[in-house]
Scaffold this motif. Structure first.
Motif, PDB file in Angstrom:
ATOM      1  N   PRO A 112      72.056 -43.864  98.864  1.00 16.52           N
ATOM      2  CA  PRO A 112      71.261 -43.119  99.845  1.00 16.52           C
ATOM      3  C   PRO A 112      69.924 -42.599  99.307  1.00 16.52           C
ATOM      4  CG  PRO A 112      73.556 -42.464  99.940  1.00 16.52           C
ATOM      5  CD  PRO A 112      73.446 -43.426  98.800  1.00 16.52           C
ATOM      6  N   LEU A 113      69.944 -41.785  98.275  1.00 19.69           N
ATOM      7  CA  LEU A 113      68.685 -41.326  97.693  1.00 19.69           C
ATOM      8  C   LEU A 113      68.973 -40.651  96.363  1.00 19.69           C
ATOM      9  CD1 LEU A 113      65.600 -40.798  97.891  1.00 19.69           C
ATOM     10  CD2 LEU A 113      66.118 -38.659  99.043  1.00 19.69           C
ATOM     11  N   VAL A 114      68.314 -41.117  95.316  1.00 19.87           N
ATOM     12  CA  VAL A 114      68.409 -40.456  94.014  1.00 19.87           C
ATOM     13  C   VAL A 114      67.121 -39.661  93.874  1.00 19.87           C
ATOM     14  CG1 VAL A 114      68.606 -40.798  91.527  1.00 19.87           C
ATOM     15  CG2 VAL A 114      69.865 -42.284  93.080  1.00 19.87           C
ATOM     16  N   GLY A 115      67.197 -38.346  94.132  1.00 18.01           N
ATOM     17  CA  GLY A 115      65.974 -37.575  94.329  1.00 18.01           C
ATOM     18  C   GLY A 115      65.644 -36.564  93.251  1.00 18.01           C
TER      19      GLY A 115
ATOM     20  N   GLU B  69      57.282 -31.370  93.698  1.00 15.85           N
ATOM     21  CA  GLU B  69      57.864 -32.525  93.014  1.00 15.85           C
ATOM     22  C   GLU B  69      57.526 -32.452  91.523  1.00 15.85           C
ATOM     23  OE1 GLU B  69      55.347 -35.768  93.191  1.00 15.85           O
ATOM     24  OE2 GLU B  69      56.871 -37.325  93.008  1.00 15.85           O
ATOM     25  N   GLY B  70      58.455 -32.904  90.684  1.00 11.42           N
ATOM     26  CA  GLY B  70      58.158 -33.070  89.272  1.00 11.42           C
ATOM     27  C   GLY B  70      58.207 -31.814  88.409  1.00 11.42           C
ATOM     28  N   ARG B  71      58.610 -30.682  88.984  1.00 14.01           N
ATOM     29  CA  ARG B  71      58.708 -29.470  88.181  1.00 14.01           C
ATOM     30  C   ARG B  71      60.159 -28.998  88.199  1.00 14.01           C
ATOM     31  NH1 ARG B  71      55.409 -23.828  89.200  1.00 14.01           N
ATOM     32  NH2 ARG B  71      56.422 -22.636  87.528  1.00 14.01           N
TER      33      ARG B  71
ATOM     34  N   ALA C 263      70.819 -35.259  97.689  1.00 14.91           N
ATOM     35  CA  ALA C 263      69.897 -36.161  96.992  1.00 14.91           C
ATOM     36  C   ALA C 263      69.637 -35.731  95.547  1.00 14.91           C
ATOM     37  CB  ALA C 263      68.574 -36.249  97.739  1.00 14.91           C
ATOM     38  N   TRP C 264      69.954 -34.481  95.216  1.00 11.35           N
ATOM     39  CA  TRP C 264      69.669 -33.975  93.869  1.00 11.35           C
ATOM     40  C   TRP C 264      70.843 -34.153  92.915  1.00 11.35           C
ATOM     41  CZ3 TRP C 264      66.798 -28.867  95.575  1.00 11.35           C
ATOM     42  CH2 TRP C 264      65.546 -29.234  96.100  1.00 11.35           C
ATOM     43  N   GLY C 265      71.943 -34.686  93.410  1.00 16.15           N
ATOM     44  CA  GLY C 265      73.029 -35.097  92.531  1.00 16.15           C
ATOM     45  C   GLY C 265      73.983 -34.010  92.070  1.00 16.15           C
ATOM     46  N   GLU C 266      73.475 -32.841  91.743  1.00 12.16           N
ATOM     47  CA  GLU C 266      74.360 -31.780  91.247  1.00 12.16           C
ATOM     48  C   GLU C 266      74.586 -30.716  92.311  1.00 12.16           C
ATOM     49  OE1 GLU C 266      74.225 -30.590  86.844  1.00 12.16           O
ATOM     50  OE2 GLU C 266      72.152 -30.783  87.465  1.00 12.16           O
TER      51      GLU C 266
ATOM     52  N   HIS D 210      73.101 -20.174  87.750  1.00 12.69           N
ATOM     53  CA  HIS D 210      71.854 -20.944  87.716  1.00 12.69           C
ATOM     54  C   HIS D 210      72.118 -22.436  87.874  1.00 12.69           C
ATOM     55  CE1 HIS D 210      69.281 -17.606  86.170  1.00 12.69           C
ATOM     56  NE2 HIS D 210      70.470 -17.152  85.825  1.00 12.69           N
ATOM     57  N   LEU D 211      71.232 -23.089  88.611  1.00 15.71           N
ATOM     58  CA  LEU D 211      71.265 -24.541  88.687  1.00 15.71           C
ATOM     59  C   LEU D 211      69.846 -25.046  88.480  1.00 15.71           C
ATOM     60  CD1 LEU D 211      72.872 -27.170  89.291  1.00 15.71           C
ATOM     61  CD2 LEU D 211      72.264 -26.868  91.685  1.00 15.71           C
ATOM     62  N   PHE D 212      69.678 -25.942  87.512  1.00 18.88           N
ATOM     63  CA  PHE D 212      68.345 -26.483  87.195  1.00 18.88           C
ATOM     64  C   PHE D 212      68.196 -27.874  87.808  1.00 18.88           C
ATOM     65  CE2 PHE D 212      66.367 -23.542  84.150  1.00 18.88           C
ATOM     66  CZ  PHE D 212      67.420 -22.665  83.958  1.00 18.88           C
ATOM     67  N   ILE D 213      67.152 -28.031  88.604  1.00 19.26           N
ATOM     68  CA  ILE D 213      66.894 -29.317  89.265  1.00 19.26           C
ATOM     69  C   ILE D 213      65.419 -29.678  89.119  1.00 19.26           C
ATOM     70  CG2 ILE D 213      66.797 -30.499  91.522  1.00 19.26           C
ATOM     71  CD1 ILE D 213      69.670 -30.152  90.629  1.00 19.26           C
ATOM     72  N   THR D 214      65.156 -30.943  88.836  1.00 22.10           N
ATOM     73  CA  THR D 214      63.779 -31.440  88.773  1.00 22.10           C
ATOM     74  C   THR D 214      63.596 -32.508  89.856  1.00 22.10           C
ATOM     75  OG1 THR D 214      64.132 -31.272  86.375  1.00 22.10           O
ATOM     76  CG2 THR D 214      61.998 -32.164  87.124  1.00 22.10           C
ATOM     77  N   PRO D 215      63.105 -32.124  91.046  1.00 20.75           N
ATOM     78  CA  PRO D 215      62.983 -33.103  92.130  1.00 20.75           C
ATOM     79  C   PRO D 215      61.988 -34.208  91.774  1.00 20.75           C
ATOM     80  CG  PRO D 215      62.742 -30.864  92.973  1.00 20.75           C
ATOM     81  CD  PRO D 215      62.652 -30.786  91.478  1.00 20.75           C
ATOM     82  N   THR D 216      62.321 -35.436  92.145  1.00 14.13           N
ATOM     83  CA  THR D 216      61.429 -36.560  91.858  1.00 14.13           C
ATOM     84  C   THR D 216      61.015 -37.303  93.123  1.00 14.13           C
ATOM     85  OG1 THR D 216      63.394 -37.881  91.444  1.00 14.13           O
ATOM     86  CG2 THR D 216      62.266 -37.002  89.519  1.00 14.13           C
TER      87      THR D 216
END
Ligand SMILES: [Cu+2]
Length: 254
Positions: A38-41, A166-168, A187-190, A201-207
């Motif tokens: 579907p989307l790897v985001g 995006e990207g941060r 889309a963010w997987g976790e 805390h959850l750390f995500i780096t959207p792409t």
């Protein structure tokens, strides 16, 4: 070579053939599934998607081997009449080399999987968290049945839409006002449970740029049953460029 051995070789070659054909079908389906993911985001979603993919390749190989052996044996060694149903002496004994090989393989595969993708993947996820010098902090408040977001450093408070650049790398600070919830953007997987009286805390780096309107995988969805309104406990997400994010912060619109 005597007849019994000859037969065994024939059976073995047959099973190998079944395995190859089964693998070709199974792995093709997996490859098709990956192409239609579907989307790897996010960076994190890439890591979890790679781990899932690797385990699926492997699971198909093992499933086809075990399932193929059962079905193949049931057909090839079927007793055709009552007199054939007498069990030969050598089939009443355990064949030690087989048992040992099976055990060693099973333990080996499990150990290998614990290291990769298990430990290697976790290490990659943690490394992103540790290496991030100045994450964008977003306070997330969960309650029955809605999400609210605040950006303490940007002075944006209590918005119902999650807007991120995006990207941060983003540090989502998760709190709940009542029961347990679970913060999840597919889309963010976790995802991460939000527990009463805890700050998590959850750390995500959207792409991937996009929004809930263009791809429903980009939405906040509660992933822990939390009462009547649980299925509808979601919030729209918008992943924008860094420049657009700046504009949004200063104008509270785009
Ligand atoms: Cu819920």
């Amino acid at each position: 070579m005597n007849a019994a051995k000859e037969n065994l070789w024939k059976a073995f070659r047959g099973l190998v053939l079944v395995w190859i054909v089964g693998m070709a079908i199974g792995e093709t389906l997996i490859a098709w599934g990956i192409n239609n993911w579907p989307l790897v985001g996010s960076v994190q979603a890439r890591i979890t998607a790679d781990a899932t993919t690797y385990l699926m390749w492997q699971a198909v190989a093992i499933y086809v081997l075990v399932g193929g052996a059962i079905v193949y044996s049931a057909m090839r060694f079927r007793a055709s009449s009552a007199s054939d149903a007498v069990i030969p002496e050598n089939q009443k004994r355990t064949w030690a080399p087989f048992v040992v090989t099976w055990l060693v393989l099973a333990i080996g595969i499990n150990l290998a999987n614990t290291i990769y993708p298990g430990m290697v993947g976790l290490e990659q996820l943690w490394a992103i968290q540790m290496d991030t010098k100045s994450p964008l902090v977003v306070d997330v408040t969960a309650q029955q049945w809605k999400w609210t977001f605040s950006y303490p450093k940007q002075g944006v408070t209590d918005v119902s839409q999650l807007v991120v650049p995006e990207g941060r790398t983003i540090d989502f600070v998760l709190r709940t006002k009542d029961v347990m919830h679970d913060f999840w953007v597919p889309a963010w997987g976790e995802k991460k449970d939000v527990i009463p009286n805890e700050v998590r805390h959850l750390f995500i780096t959207p792409t991937a740029l996009g929004s809930t309107a263009t791809n429903p995988m980009l939405r906040v969805q509660c992933a822990m049953i939390c009462g009547n309104g649980h299925p509808l406990m979601r919030a729209p997400v918008k992943v924008v460029t860094a420049a657009k994010f700046k504009t949004w912060v200063s104008n509270n619109s785009f």
